[in-house]
Enzyme design. Structure first.
Site, PDB file in Angstrom:
ATOM      1  N   ASP A 109      -3.838  -8.700  -3.976  1.00 11.95           N
ATOM      2  CA  ASP A 109      -4.549  -9.891  -3.416  1.00 11.95           C
ATOM      3  C   ASP A 109      -3.954 -10.978  -3.565  1.00 11.95           C
ATOM      4  O   ASP A 109      -4.007 -12.186  -3.296  1.00 11.95           O
ATOM      5  CB  ASP A 109      -5.162  -9.422  -1.537  1.00 11.95           C
TER       6      ASP A 109
ATOM      7  N   CYS B   8      -9.627  -3.647 -10.310  1.00 10.70           N
ATOM      8  CA  CYS B   8      -9.197  -2.494  -9.319  1.00 10.70           C
ATOM      9  C   CYS B   8      -7.734  -2.837  -8.940  1.00 10.70           C
ATOM     10  O   CYS B   8      -7.494  -2.075  -8.025  1.00 10.70           O
ATOM     11  CB  CYS B   8     -10.407  -2.003  -8.389  1.00 10.70           C
TER      12      CYS B   8
ATOM     13  N   HIS C 198       0.769  -0.891  -0.194  1.00  7.22           N
ATOM     14  CA  HIS C 198       0.236  -0.635   0.156  1.00  7.22           C
ATOM     15  C   HIS C 198       0.440   1.651   0.212  1.00  7.22           C
ATOM     16  O   HIS C 198       0.402   2.036  -0.370  1.00  7.22           O
ATOM     17  CB  HIS C 198      -1.199   0.014   0.965  1.00  7.22           C
TER      18      HIS C 198
HETATM   19  C1  PEP Z   1      -6.576  -5.625  -3.714  1.00  6.21           C
HETATM   20  O1  PEP Z   1      -6.243  -6.391  -3.686  1.00  6.21           O
HETATM   21  O2  PEP Z   1      -6.224  -5.854  -5.418  1.00  6.21           O
HETATM   22  C2  PEP Z   1      -7.426  -5.051  -3.797  1.00  6.21           C
HETATM   23  C3  PEP Z   1      -7.406  -3.440  -4.971  1.00  6.21           C
HETATM   24  O3  PEP Z   1      -7.112  -4.145  -2.592  1.00  6.21           O
HETATM   25  P1  PEP Z   1      -5.841  -3.500  -1.839  1.00  6.21           P
HETATM   26  O4  PEP Z   1      -4.318  -3.106  -2.970  1.00  6.21           O
HETATM   27  O5  PEP Z   1      -5.744  -2.512  -0.805  1.00  6.21           O
HETATM   28  O6  PEP Z   1      -5.532  -4.840  -0.803  1.00  6.21           O
HETATM   29 MG    MG Z   2      -6.636  -6.340  -1.636  1.00 10.29          MG
END
Ligand code: PEP
Ligand code: MG
Length: 581
Positions: A456, A503, A190
């Site tokens: 993820d 996403c 993140h």
């Molecule tokens: C993902 O896991 O692809 C996602 C968009 O959520 P995050 O990156 O916030 O875990």
């Molecule tokens: Mg995620």
């Protein structure tokens, strides 16, 4: 001049002086005279009083927002402040060692921590985090450091750190931070995602960066290729200037696409939206021509603060975003706390495997009193724009059903109290746990849309920690197993009549666009800066071309083969994007 290699985390190039950042508080030892002891004790007492006031203040706000139970968590902190034994040891230590009070205090606390960490008593072991927190608060007050703001000096700098938490990255300011480099970390941490959102070039996982780069060294950061040049010589500086101009030129060209739809030459249209972490990023979403927000990572509203956000604060945040983006949609993801994003007021015990632990929907369902506040705020904001709701980390039907039950209870409460809420709030789930990917047929009837969270999904499917630079080479978005999972999610989702979007960071990689379009994805949501690049690829091809690319990619045997193939195809349709990396 030395060149260091790392993992490209956020694109772009920058050059400037290095500023070494240590998030850990540094306690320096300084000799004092016996006459200075009373002064040191007064400083300590003042720091204790300030800390006590801060904690009481947090308790008061927690009690008002969440109830006394949450406020009581801080009772243990107050006990440490009033500990007589600690106080006596401190005075004796000052007399004996004749060094500054921070150093004596830290020695004592470190000794306490050692004992607490080793004890068999679970209750005492759990208090370690409380003591650690009190230690930091007192030291900050002693050292006169309220918050560790990043790069708030006069001159813009390149931050060099061992690691940065997402919340530390969120405090960076573009005006002061030109770029950053870290020793550890992965492409979809993140911290990297936040850097992309802030349009700050970043390279992570640069082994030994904090040892090999010194304060004030001139450095070039190439966040597109994952390179760091320390003390560059003339040819490297020229190359950097050229690259910088090329980036600016490409950005200018791409901005012409801003108001054009994301559609292929034969008019197959998809929804191209953007991801945000904080409401302030909406301007960037609009400036880059995204059609709405496909992922609002609301957990960032909970970070960098001593208390939890109130219903009213959250309501205002969601309402502002909804109003600014309408008529386009905003997909609000309920908080995804845990993993690498931690809540400061709750002092959660650390876990061995935080990404597989008490995270996201698991946390929300276990703490319904916190979850309900967020749901109330979202439902209230729903009448101010086109909001949709999405749950993170769903691993099976029970979690989805339980979350929906709580949502319905909250909706009933609001309606009974005469609050207007939207009747038709669309509910979706993130598909980011392999079990959910395998259960799409069962999840589909309960939702309106799926949003694939590849960040993820890849780490869980390939068993590769997304923030560990040592195994970053195994984190392959082009892995054949990932491609098969994606195809299955899209096909089964469509068979179940739900829209399927993505996403995760993959949705913003131009190299992946042909594949994803060809697999039949309905929507893409990417970091705002990536949106024009993806649009450019989509507008360069016929849909059938993307379909054939996807079909061929699915027949390949390794991630490397798929990557080479997709890169070659992208070069065919948008060579200037490939030059860029
Ligand atoms: C993902 O896991 O692809 C996602 C968009 O959520 P995050 O990156 O916030 O875990
Ligand atoms: Mg995620």
């Amino acid at each position: 001049m030395i060149t260091l290699k790392g993992i490209p985390a956020a694109p772009g190039v920058a050059m400037g002086p290095a500023c070494l950042y240590r998030s850990e508080l540094r306690v320096l030892r300084r000799a004092i005279t016996a006459e200075q002891i009373p002064g040191e004790i007064t400083r300590f007492d003042e720091a204790l009083n300030r800390t006590r006031r801060q904690i009481l203040d947090i308790q008061k706000r927690l009690a008002e927002g969440l109830g006394q139970d949450h406020a009581d968590i801080f009772n243990a902190h107050l006990l440490v402040l009033d500990d007589h034994a600690l106080r006596e040891e401190l005075e004796a230590g000052l007399q004996k060692q004749l060094v500054n009070v921070e150093a004596v205090f830290d020695d004592i606390i470190q000794r306490y921590l050692k004992v607490f960490r080793k004890t068999q008593d679970e209750y005492l072991r759990d208090r370690t985090a409380d003591i650690e927190d009190v230690r930091k608060r007192i030291l900050r007050n002693l050292l006169g450091k309220q918050t560790d703001e990043l790069g708030r000096g006069n001159e813009p700098v390149v931050i060099v750190a061992h690691d940065l938490s997402p919340s530390e990255t969120a405090q960076m300011h573009k005006r002061h931070v030109l770029a950053f480099v870290t020793d550890i970390g992965g492409r979809t941490s993140h911290t990297a995602i936040m850097a992309k959102s802030l349009a700050i070039p970043a390279v992570v996982g640069v082994e030994g960066a904090t040892n090999r780069i010194h304060e004030g060294d001139s450095v070039i950061i190439d966040g597109t290729h994952g390179e760091v040049i320390v003390s560059p010589e003339a040819p490297s500086i020229e190359r950097y200037q050229l690259e910088h101009r090329r980036h600016e030129e490409l950005d200018r060209q791409l901005l012409h696409l801003k108001d054009l739809p994301a559609e292929t030459l034969d008019h197959h249209q998809v929804l191209l939206a953007a991801n945000i972490e904080l409401p302030e990023e909406v301007s960037s979403v609009i400036a880059h021509g995204a059609r709405g927000i496909g992922l609002f990572r609301t957990e960032f509203l909970y970070l960098n603060r001593p208390d939890l956000p109130t219903e009213e604060e959250q309501f205002q945040a969601y309402k502002t975003v909804a109003e600014r983006v309408k008529p386009h949609a905003v997909v609000i993801r309920t908080m995804d706390l845990g993993g690498d994003k931690f809540l400061s007021p709750m002092q959660l015990p650390s876990e061995m495997n935080p990404f597989m632990g008490w995270r996201a929907i698991r946390f929300s369902l276990a703490r319904p009193e916190i979850f309900r506040i967020q749901l109330r705020a979202i439902l209230r904001a729903s009448v101010h724009g086109n909001l949709k709701l999405m749950y993170p980390m769903i691993s099976g039907l029970e979690e989805l059903e339980r979350a929906n039950e709580i949502l319905e209870e909250v909706r009933r409460e609001l309606t009974q109290a005469g609050q207007p809420v939207t009747e038709s709030l669309e509910i979706g789930v993130m598909i980011e746990v392999p079990s959910a990917a395998l259960l799409c047929d069962l999840l589909a009837p309960a939702v309106k849309f799926f949003s694939i969270g590849t960040n993820d999904l890849i780490q869980y499917a390939l068993a590769v920690d997304r923030v560990n630079e040592k195994i970053a080479y195994l984190y392959q978005p082009t892995h054949p197993a990932v491609l098969r999972l994606l195809k299955q999610i899209v096909d089964v989702g469509h068979a179940g009549k739900v829209k399927v979007g993505m996403c995760g960071e993959m949705a913003g990689e131009p190299m992946m666009t042909l594949l994803l379009l060809g697999l039949g994805l309905d929507s893409f949501s990417a970091s705002p800066v990536q949106v024009p690049l993806v649009k450019r690829v989509i507008r360069s091809i016929e849909h059938s071309f993307a379909e054939s690319v996807a079909q061929q990619a699915l027949t390949l045997r390794t991630g490397k083969e798929v990557e080479a193939f997709l890169l070659a195809k992208l070069k065919q349709v948008a060579p200037d994007l490939v030059e860029q990396g």
